[in-house]
Scaffold this motif. Structure first.
Motif, PDB file in Angstrom:
ATOM      1  N   LEU B  78       0.836  -1.202   0.000  1.00 34.35           N
ATOM      2  CA  LEU B  78       0.000   0.000   0.000  1.00 34.35           C
ATOM      3  C   LEU B  78       0.874   1.256   0.000  1.00 34.35           C
ATOM      4  O   LEU B  78       1.818   1.368   0.777  1.00 34.35           O
ATOM      5  CB  LEU B  78      -0.899   0.009   1.250  1.00 34.35           C
ATOM      6  CG  LEU B  78      -1.727   1.275   1.475  1.00 34.35           C
ATOM      7  CD1 LEU B  78      -2.790   1.446   0.395  1.00 34.35           C
ATOM      8  CD2 LEU B  78      -2.376   1.263   2.856  1.00 34.35           C
ATOM      9  N   VAL B  79       0.531   2.176  -0.875  1.00 31.39           N
ATOM     10  CA  VAL B  79       1.166   3.502  -0.858  1.00 31.39           C
ATOM     11  C   VAL B  79       0.056   4.518  -0.614  1.00 31.39           C
ATOM     12  O   VAL B  79      -0.668   4.886  -1.540  1.00 31.39           O
ATOM     13  CB  VAL B  79       1.887   3.793  -2.194  1.00 31.39           C
ATOM     14  CG1 VAL B  79       2.522   5.185  -2.152  1.00 31.39           C
ATOM     15  CG2 VAL B  79       2.934   2.736  -2.472  1.00 31.39           C
ATOM     16  N   PRO B  80      -0.100   4.934   0.644  1.00 29.84           N
ATOM     17  CA  PRO B  80      -1.210   5.841   0.948  1.00 29.84           C
ATOM     18  C   PRO B  80      -1.038   7.211   0.295  1.00 29.84           C
ATOM     19  O   PRO B  80       0.064   7.594  -0.077  1.00 29.84           O
ATOM     20  CB  PRO B  80      -1.148   5.979   2.473  1.00 29.84           C
ATOM     21  CG  PRO B  80      -0.257   4.894   2.954  1.00 29.84           C
ATOM     22  CD  PRO B  80       0.677   4.603   1.829  1.00 29.84           C
ATOM     23  N   LEU B  83       1.812  11.038   3.011  1.00 33.41           N
ATOM     24  CA  LEU B  83       3.078  10.394   3.373  1.00 33.41           C
ATOM     25  C   LEU B  83       2.869   9.543   4.614  1.00 33.41           C
ATOM     26  O   LEU B  83       2.229   9.981   5.567  1.00 33.41           O
ATOM     27  CB  LEU B  83       4.140  11.454   3.657  1.00 33.41           C
ATOM     28  CG  LEU B  83       4.661  12.234   2.458  1.00 33.41           C
ATOM     29  CD1 LEU B  83       5.580  13.345   2.930  1.00 33.41           C
ATOM     30  CD2 LEU B  83       5.376  11.315   1.487  1.00 33.41           C
ATOM     31  N   ALA B  84       3.390   8.332   4.579  1.00 34.98           N
ATOM     32  CA  ALA B  84       3.238   7.433   5.721  1.00 34.98           C
ATOM     33  C   ALA B  84       4.596   6.846   6.044  1.00 34.98           C
ATOM     34  O   ALA B  84       4.931   5.729   5.651  1.00 34.98           O
ATOM     35  CB  ALA B  84       2.230   6.340   5.397  1.00 34.98           C
ATOM     36  N   LEU B  85       5.412   7.631   6.740  1.00 39.62           N
ATOM     37  CA  LEU B  85       6.750   7.180   7.133  1.00 39.62           C
ATOM     38  C   LEU B  85       7.139   7.898   8.417  1.00 39.62           C
ATOM     39  O   LEU B  85       6.508   8.875   8.805  1.00 39.62           O
ATOM     40  CB  LEU B  85       7.757   7.427   6.008  1.00 39.62           C
ATOM     41  CG  LEU B  85       7.655   8.733   5.219  1.00 39.62           C
ATOM     42  CD1 LEU B  85       8.422   9.815   5.905  1.00 39.62           C
ATOM     43  CD2 LEU B  85       8.186   8.512   3.803  1.00 39.62           C
ATOM     44  N   ASN B 142       8.027   6.789   0.310  1.00 41.73           N
ATOM     45  CA  ASN B 142       6.662   6.325   0.590  1.00 41.73           C
ATOM     46  C   ASN B 142       6.295   5.160  -0.343  1.00 41.73           C
ATOM     47  O   ASN B 142       5.704   4.165   0.080  1.00 41.73           O
ATOM     48  CB  ASN B 142       5.703   7.501   0.382  1.00 41.73           C
ATOM     49  CG  ASN B 142       4.379   7.322   1.085  1.00 41.73           C
ATOM     50  OD1 ASN B 142       4.331   6.775   2.175  1.00 41.73           O
ATOM     51  ND2 ASN B 142       3.303   7.773   0.461  1.00 41.73           N
ATOM     52  N   ILE B 143       6.693   5.298  -1.600  1.00 40.50           N
ATOM     53  CA  ILE B 143       6.417   4.227  -2.571  1.00 40.50           C
ATOM     54  C   ILE B 143       7.316   3.013  -2.283  1.00 40.50           C
ATOM     55  O   ILE B 143       6.873   1.870  -2.316  1.00 40.50           O
ATOM     56  CB  ILE B 143       6.646   4.739  -4.010  1.00 40.50           C
ATOM     57  CG1 ILE B 143       5.589   5.801  -4.351  1.00 40.50           C
ATOM     58  CG2 ILE B 143       6.586   3.590  -5.015  1.00 40.50           C
ATOM     59  CD1 ILE B 143       5.835   6.521  -5.655  1.00 40.50           C
ATOM     60  N   GLY B 146       6.005   0.616   0.236  1.00 41.60           N
ATOM     61  CA  GLY B 146       4.942  -0.247  -0.310  1.00 41.60           C
ATOM     62  C   GLY B 146       5.486  -1.382  -1.158  1.00 41.60           C
ATOM     63  O   GLY B 146       4.881  -2.448  -1.267  1.00 41.60           O
TER      64      GLY B 146
END
Lengths: 397, 309
Positions: B78-80, B83-85, B142-143, B146
């Motif tokens: 998943l790449v929200p 940004l999810a880091l 971010n990618i 995932g």
């Protein structure tokens, strides 16, 4: 379980990198405990001695019991130093530091006027005078209390004699018989001094333990609030999308909080013991109390954090709860000595139960801390249950 | 690889997703194209097991996926959208942490972290904290997170939002490369050009429903009897557009930066009238292109509103 440990390890790495953990968990409680211990120790733990100037101008039969009996007894016990003054003026000068003995700190002067005994014996108003040193409030208050107590005793005797004279005047003729009766009659009320030292923590231990508990609630919030941080940084979605059970995310946060809380408490216990001389008590009992207190702190702070919607809100809620519970729980001062509602109210906090447990441990054996441990675990169960119910909705959008 | 059947989700009275169905085969890139609020993110949140569904079914390789399912989630990356880091961890630490959650063996994880750092072009910044990265670098990381566990399906939720053109192009190239390597990709966007460039098939979504689905050519067939006339122009473009709407055969008129897009039946029959109307409105024409209708025109035709709305 492995994923929970992974999450906890990551959180711990973040917290160590975020240096505020050192301030909240170690430096602040240790520093404050040291300051509180040093400041309050001289007042309460040091030997207390007051110095009174006594001007017994009366030299009568009713002055002797006060000077030789009451004050002399205190002097013999080492609680009071007595300085004889020839006159009321000299005694007053000594207190005001305006005389030849100004180098000696006189806390109060007790003056027995020339006609004191005669006035009392003839039923006329009489007075005892106390001159207080404004810089010695505690010792000066003690002087006043001693003199007031003696005056009250005289009032009782006077009242008893008057009553006897009214109902059985003939008995007064037998003065020796009356005195014998009085001497043989047991005191209707006795006051026994029960030492509370075995139940009362010394100042260094009290402030060390109190502040360690106070900051424990801030320390565990680093783990508890990190769930809100995960949401803030968007990483909660990644955790939820990963092949890990949802409970392991919460368990990971709990492990982080538990680890941080235990390490912080352990370091503070060791540091306050070796550096400040605190006496925490039986190590096994202390360990049991620390584990139960840490668990309850996590539960309470998780519940508070679960009410928040954002990490900023979570920090505010947590701080309010930690400070409020800490004050009510008596971590800054022995609130149980205040009496009344406050003394009872403190038991709505885990802090009070932890301190109570340490007190019980100091005065007894490890078995005596059972009520405190059970209370702390009850806090843990209730608050964790509420927190989980609230978090369940958050983790299942 | 992924099949979504009749997905439904409401927030109070609002039906955010209302019967969305689509499927993605292995190696296929599928795009969900729609404006903000169309239901794209809610649809993929249900598709990857992030969000509870009110109705419908999600199958991954034929097996049902629910939020409580753990094993199947390992097949999805998943790449929200946001940004999810972890900003206070390095790029390598971010990758390693998420890799461990997917139970990757230590040696394989180390190798894969290096590979992904290479793919996303962050090998030389691997040991720098993420909060020192530019916006584009954070997007690439971010990618990368995932991609780390080498999933069979990569779900990207508007990965280029807020990215500068250079980084955007790098991201699109990476996704094209992944698609060509056999990875199934679910890609949501409101950029028509991205959907046209990347996706084998596109679902046009609006107000929680898939309005049309197919390849770009199949979707263009919806407007097969129409031509798209693009007029580069200066002057009062909006007044000119109003004039064009009164011409017979003109279906849609859309004003963009320095141009007017006109969807018209048989451009050859209407072109003179179009040019004349613009001239009378004071618009100076600098160029004319006649092409088949694009996805923007299809979307406008199907929903009555622009992708930019």
């Amino acid at each position: 379980m492995r994923s929970a440990l992974n999450i906890a390890a990551k959180d711990l790495r973040q917290r160590v990198r975020d240096r505020s953990i050192y301030v909240i968990a170690l430096a602040a409680p240790l520093g404050l405990a040291a300051i509180f211990g040093f400041v309050f120790n001289p007042i309460s733990d040091a030997d207390f001695t007051a110095t009174f100037a006594v001007a017994n101008v009366d030299q009568g039969p009713l002055a002797a019991p006060l000077v030789d009996g009451v004050l002399g007894g205190l002097a013999e016990a080492g609680n009071v130093n007595l300085v004889q003054a020839a006159s009321a003026e000299e005694a007053t000068r000594l207190v005001e530091g305006d005389g030849e003995r100004a180098d000696q700190d006189i806390d109060a002067a007790i003056i027995i006027p020339a006609d004191f005994s005669a006035r009392v014996q003839t039923g006329r108003p009489a007075e005892l005078r106390v001159v207080q040193n404004a810089n010695s409030s505690l010792a000066a208050t003690l002087a006043l209390a001693i003199v007031e107590g003696y005056a009250r005793e005289l009032d009782y005797v006077q009242g008893a004699v008057t009553t006897l004279a009214a109902f059985d005047p003939a008995r007064l003729a037998d003065a020796a018989g009356v005195a014998g009766l009085a001497a043989s009659t047991p005191h209707p009320v006795t006051v026994r001094d029960v030492s509370a030292s075995t139940k009362q923590l010394d100042n260094t231990t009290f402030y060390g333990a109190g502040l360690a508990t106070f900051f424990l609630f801030f320390t565990v919030q680093f783990g508890v609030n990190s769930l809100l941080e995960e949401r803030h940084f968007g990483t909660l979605n990644r955790l939820l999308a990963a092949p890990v059970p949802r409970w392991s995310i919460i368990l990971g946060k709990a492990i982080t909080s538990f680890g941080l809380g235990l390490v912080s408490m352990l370091i503070l216990i060791v540091a306050t013991s070796f550096i400040l001389g605190a006496d925490w008590g039986n190590p096994a009992g202390v360990a049991l109390l620390v584990v139960a207190a840490t668990a309850s702190a996590i539960g309470v702070m998780a519940m508070v954090s679960a009410l928040a919607r954002t990490s900023e809100q979570g920090e505010v809620f947590s701080s309010i709860a930690a400070v409020g519970l800490g004050i009510i729980g008596g971590t800054f001062f022995p609130i149980n000595q205040a009496g009344g509602v406050l003394a009872s109210l403190r038991f709505v906090t885990p802090h009070a139960w932890f301190l109570q447990g340490l007190g019980d441990l100091a005065g007894g054996s490890i078995g005596d801390i059972l009520p405190a441990v059970v209370a702390l675990l009850a806090f843990t169960a209730a608050s964790s249950g509420i927190a989980l119910a609230l978090l369940r909705r958050r983790l299942n959008p | 690889m992924l099949e979504c059947r009749d997905l439904r989700k409401s927030f109070g009275e609002l039906a955010a997703v209302d019967g969305v169905s689509f499927h993605i085969a292995a190696g296929e890139t599928y795009g969900l194209l729609g404006p903000n609020g169309a239901g794209k993110t809610t649809s993929i949140s249900m598709a990857v097991g992030l969000m509870q569904r009110d109705g419908g079914q999600v199958l991954v390789d034929g097996e049902p996926l629910d939020p409580g399912t753990t094993k199947l989630k390992a097949k999805i990356g998943l790449v929200p959208q946001d940004l999810a880091l972890y900003p206070d961890l390095t790029a390598r630490e971010n990758l390693r942490f998420f890799g461990r959650l997917y139970d990757m063996p230590r040696a394989r994880l180390s190798r894969r972290v290096d590979e992904v750092l290479e793919i996303i072009g962050l090998s030389d910044r691997a040991n720098d904290r993420a909060d020192t990265f530019s916006g584009g670098m954070k997007r690439r990381l971010n990618i990368g997170i995932g991609l780390l566990h080498a999933p069979g399906l990569l779900v990207l939720d508007e990965p280029t939002v807020g990215v500068d053109p250079q980084s955007r192009n790098a991201i699109l190239e990476s996704i094209e490369q992944l698609g060509s390597e056999g990875l199934a990709v679910l890609y949501t966007t409101h950029y028509m050009e991205e959907a046209e460039r990347l996706c084998d098939r596109i679902g046009i979504i609006d107000r929680g429903q898939i309005k049309a689905e197919g390849t770009r050519r199949e979707l263009a067939q919806i407007l097969s009897q129409h031509d798209r006339v693009r007029l580069s122009a200066t002057g009062p473009l909006h007044e000119g557009a109003e004039a064009l709407r009164r011409i017979a055969g003109v279906q849609q008129v859309d004003v963009t930066d320095g141009a007017i897009d006109v969807l018209v039946e048989q451009a050859g029959n209407s072109l003179m009238a179009i040019l004349s109307a613009l001239d009378q409105s004071g618009v100076s024409i600098t160029g004319v292109e006649i092409d088949e209708p694009n996805l923007e025109a299809v979307f406008l035709h199907l929903t009555g509103r622009s992708l930019r709305d």
